[in-house]
Design a protein around this motif. Structure first.
Motif, PDB file in Angstrom:
ATOM      1  N   ASP A  13       1.268 -10.480  -1.737  1.00 27.15           N
ATOM      2  CA  ASP A  13       1.450 -11.674  -2.558  1.00 27.15           C
ATOM      3  C   ASP A  13       0.937 -11.504  -3.985  1.00 27.15           C
ATOM      4  OD1 ASP A  13       2.600 -12.939  -0.424  1.00 27.15           O
ATOM      5  OD2 ASP A  13       0.724 -13.891   0.222  1.00 27.15           O
ATOM      6  N   ASP A  14      -0.094 -10.681  -4.188  1.00 28.53           N
ATOM      7  CA  ASP A  14      -0.661 -10.554  -5.527  1.00 28.53           C
ATOM      8  C   ASP A  14       0.090  -9.567  -6.414  1.00 28.53           C
ATOM      9  OD1 ASP A  14      -1.545  -8.488  -3.914  1.00 28.53           O
ATOM     10  OD2 ASP A  14      -3.426  -8.243  -4.990  1.00 28.53           O
ATOM     11  N   ILE A  15       1.085  -8.900  -5.891  1.00 29.12           N
ATOM     12  CA  ILE A  15       1.928  -8.023  -6.717  1.00 29.12           C
ATOM     13  C   ILE A  15       3.255  -8.732  -6.909  1.00 29.12           C
ATOM     14  CG2 ILE A  15       3.118  -5.816  -6.871  1.00 29.12           C
ATOM     15  CD1 ILE A  15       0.912  -4.570  -5.247  1.00 29.12           C
ATOM     16  N   THR A  16       3.545  -9.105  -8.149  1.00 28.10           N
ATOM     17  CA  THR A  16       4.753  -9.868  -8.429  1.00 28.10           C
ATOM     18  C   THR A  16       5.958  -8.941  -8.515  1.00 28.10           C
ATOM     19  OG1 THR A  16       4.454  -9.697 -10.819  1.00 28.10           O
ATOM     20  CG2 THR A  16       3.454 -11.596  -9.720  1.00 28.10           C
ATOM     21  N   ALA A  17       7.119  -9.552  -8.488  1.00 26.02           N
ATOM     22  CA  ALA A  17       8.374  -8.799  -8.489  1.00 26.02           C
ATOM     23  C   ALA A  17       8.576  -8.009  -9.788  1.00 26.02           C
ATOM     24  CB  ALA A  17       9.544  -9.745  -8.277  1.00 26.02           C
ATOM     25  N   GLY A  18       8.018  -8.474 -10.885  1.00 23.49           N
ATOM     26  CA  GLY A  18       8.243  -7.816 -12.160  1.00 23.49           C
ATOM     27  C   GLY A  18       7.347  -6.623 -12.448  1.00 23.49           C
ATOM     28  N   ALA A  75       8.830   9.384  -7.882  1.00 18.16           N
ATOM     29  CA  ALA A  75       8.693   9.024  -9.294  1.00 18.16           C
ATOM     30  C   ALA A  75       7.600   7.986  -9.508  1.00 18.16           C
ATOM     31  CB  ALA A  75      10.030   8.521  -9.841  1.00 18.16           C
ATOM     32  N   ILE A  76       7.534   6.952  -8.665  1.00 20.67           N
ATOM     33  CA  ILE A  76       6.504   5.930  -8.864  1.00 20.67           C
ATOM     34  C   ILE A  76       5.132   6.469  -8.507  1.00 20.67           C
ATOM     35  CG2 ILE A  76       6.779   4.821  -6.599  1.00 20.67           C
ATOM     36  CD1 ILE A  76       5.794   3.140  -9.910  1.00 20.67           C
ATOM     37  N   ARG A  77       5.061   7.362  -7.545  1.00 24.06           N
ATOM     38  CA  ARG A  77       3.752   7.929  -7.177  1.00 24.06           C
ATOM     39  C   ARG A  77       3.173   8.800  -8.283  1.00 24.06           C
ATOM     40  NH1 ARG A  77       6.123   8.789  -1.619  1.00 24.06           N
ATOM     41  NH2 ARG A  77       5.168   7.160  -0.365  1.00 24.06           N
ATOM     42  N   THR A  78       4.015   9.349  -9.146  1.00 23.56           N
ATOM     43  CA  THR A  78       3.539  10.265 -10.185  1.00 23.56           C
ATOM     44  C   THR A  78       3.412   9.614 -11.559  1.00 23.56           C
ATOM     45  OG1 THR A  78       5.786  11.055 -10.576  1.00 23.56           O
ATOM     46  CG2 THR A  78       4.438  12.287  -8.997  1.00 23.56           C
ATOM     47  N   VAL A  79       3.737   8.332 -11.693  1.00 18.02           N
ATOM     48  CA  VAL A  79       3.565   7.643 -12.976  1.00 18.02           C
ATOM     49  C   VAL A  79       2.078   7.556 -13.291  1.00 18.02           C
ATOM     50  CG1 VAL A  79       3.797   5.414 -14.150  1.00 18.02           C
ATOM     51  CG2 VAL A  79       5.684   6.319 -12.824  1.00 18.02           C
ATOM     52  N   GLU A  80       1.716   7.924 -14.492  1.00 17.78           N
ATOM     53  CA  GLU A  80       0.310   7.834 -14.899  1.00 17.78           C
ATOM     54  C   GLU A  80       0.052   6.462 -15.499  1.00 17.78           C
ATOM     55  OE1 GLU A  80      -1.167  11.057 -17.234  1.00 17.78           O
ATOM     56  OE2 GLU A  80       0.043  12.506 -16.131  1.00 17.78           O
ATOM     57  N   LEU A  81      -0.972   5.795 -15.003  1.00 16.12           N
ATOM     58  CA  LEU A  81      -1.376   4.488 -15.513  1.00 16.12           C
ATOM     59  C   LEU A  81      -2.834   4.566 -15.951  1.00 16.12           C
ATOM     60  CD1 LEU A  81       0.198   2.118 -12.848  1.00 16.12           C
ATOM     61  CD2 LEU A  81       0.935   2.423 -15.206  1.00 16.12           C
ATOM     62  N   ALA A 109       9.258  -3.364 -12.950  1.00 16.29           N
ATOM     63  CA  ALA A 109       9.993  -3.326 -14.215  1.00 16.29           C
ATOM     64  C   ALA A 109       9.048  -3.087 -15.386  1.00 16.29           C
ATOM     65  CB  ALA A 109      10.753  -4.634 -14.417  1.00 16.29           C
ATOM     66  N   ARG A 110       7.866  -3.682 -15.341  1.00 13.67           N
ATOM     67  CA  ARG A 110       6.923  -3.489 -16.438  1.00 13.67           C
ATOM     68  C   ARG A 110       6.383  -2.066 -16.459  1.00 13.67           C
ATOM     69  NH1 ARG A 110       5.765  -8.797 -14.902  1.00 13.67           N
ATOM     70  NH2 ARG A 110       3.919  -8.194 -13.745  1.00 13.67           N
ATOM     71  N   ILE A 111       6.184  -1.472 -15.294  1.00 10.24           N
ATOM     72  CA  ILE A 111       5.759  -0.068 -15.268  1.00 10.24           C
ATOM     73  C   ILE A 111       6.876   0.804 -15.815  1.00 10.24           C
ATOM     74  CG2 ILE A 111       5.159   1.858 -13.760  1.00 10.24           C
ATOM     75  CD1 ILE A 111       3.692  -0.139 -11.978  1.00 10.24           C
ATOM     76  N   ARG A 166      -8.339  -1.846  -1.961  1.00  7.12           N
ATOM     77  CA  ARG A 166      -8.086  -0.697  -1.094  1.00  7.12           C
ATOM     78  C   ARG A 166      -6.592  -0.467  -0.874  1.00  7.12           C
ATOM     79  NH1 ARG A 166     -12.779   1.005  -1.643  1.00  7.12           N
ATOM     80  NH2 ARG A 166     -14.483   0.350  -0.318  1.00  7.12           N
ATOM     81  N   ARG A 167      -5.790  -0.941  -1.806  1.00  7.13           N
ATOM     82  CA  ARG A 167      -4.341  -0.824  -1.695  1.00  7.13           C
ATOM     83  C   ARG A 167      -3.820  -0.267  -3.018  1.00  7.13           C
ATOM     84  NH1 ARG A 167      -1.964  -4.769  -3.545  1.00  7.13           N
ATOM     85  NH2 ARG A 167      -3.439  -6.288  -2.829  1.00  7.13           N
ATOM     86  N   PRO A 168      -3.597   1.031  -3.091  1.00  7.31           N
ATOM     87  CA  PRO A 168      -3.135   1.614  -4.343  1.00  7.31           C
ATOM     88  C   PRO A 168      -1.772   1.047  -4.751  1.00  7.31           C
ATOM     89  CG  PRO A 168      -3.783   3.310  -2.775  1.00  7.31           C
ATOM     90  CD  PRO A 168      -3.790   2.012  -2.052  1.00  7.31           C
ATOM     91  N   LEU A 169      -1.652   0.686  -6.011  1.00  2.92           N
ATOM     92  CA  LEU A 169      -0.439   0.049  -6.517  1.00  2.92           C
ATOM     93  C   LEU A 169       0.781   0.947  -6.368  1.00  2.92           C
ATOM     94  CD1 LEU A 169       1.035  -2.196  -8.078  1.00  2.92           C
ATOM     95  CD2 LEU A 169       0.363  -1.025 -10.173  1.00  2.92           C
ATOM     96  N   ARG A 170       0.672   2.189  -6.829  1.00  4.47           N
ATOM     97  CA  ARG A 170       1.843   3.065  -6.815  1.00  4.47           C
ATOM     98  C   ARG A 170       2.309   3.366  -5.394  1.00  4.47           C
ATOM     99  NH1 ARG A 170      -0.784   6.979 -11.119  1.00  4.47           N
ATOM    100  NH2 ARG A 170      -2.447   6.492  -9.686  1.00  4.47           N
TER     101      ARG A 170
END
Length: 169
Positions: free
Chosen positions: A105-110, A50-56, A113-115, A71-75
């Motif tokens: 470290d640069d990706i916060t816990a929230g 599900a997270i891999r297919t979310v469109e952003l 939830a925001r996605i 070089r680190r994809p978010l999803r």
């Protein structure tokens, strides 16, 4: 957005845990834990898909953008942080959660939830003086997927519990 989904602590699982300890069979306990983990794996895989297919889509001008400078994809990073744990002690059960310790470290816990809510605000290419919004259709990648998969997970854990109870009698 709940950070995890748990199936634990029901009276029947507690009773089963006590009987397993009394039976003293480490192989039986390991087998039960493995089967409960297998019951949770489909939900974990569904969440990762599900997270891999979310469109952003980007919110900037057309023609701009490009690959992530990190070089680190978010999803894919979020998908790799979806974990399972199984407990067979005093509070037996299974848990599927987003392990924040596996996030950089640069990706916060929230972020997850925001996605899930449909909006992601982040610094543009790491420049904290310039921010960008990315909008997605509120997909419910976490909440909807958990809602759809929880009953299947509960049913499978109940089946494992009943099988082990039958073996102990």
């Amino acid at each position: 957005m709940p950070r995890s989904v748990q199936i634990l602590g029901t009276g029947q699982l507690l009773e089963l845990s006590r009987k397993l300890r009394a039976a003293g069979g480490p192989r039986l306990r390991a087998n039960t834990a493995r089967r409960i983990r297998r019951a949770a794996e489909p939900l974990q895989k569904d969440l990762q898909q599900a997270i891999r297919t979310v469109e952003l889509p980007g919110s900037g001008r057309k023609g701009r953008g490009g690959p992530s400078p990190t070089r680190r994809p978010l999803r894919a990073t979020l998908a790799g942080a979806v974990r399972i744990s199984v407990r067979s002690g005093a509070s037996p059960g299974a848990r599927v959660w987003l392990d924040h310790s596996r996030l950089p470290d640069d990706i916060t816990a929230g972020v997850a939830a925001r996605i899930d809510d449909g909006r992601l605000r982040h610094p543009t290419f790491g420049n904290r003086k310039r921010w960008a919004n990315q909008w997605a259709r509120p997909s419910g990648w976490w909440s909807k997927t958990v809602q759809d998969g929880t009953q299947r997970m509960r049913d499978e854990v109940a089946r494992v519990r009943d099988d082990v109870r039958r073996d102990l009698q």
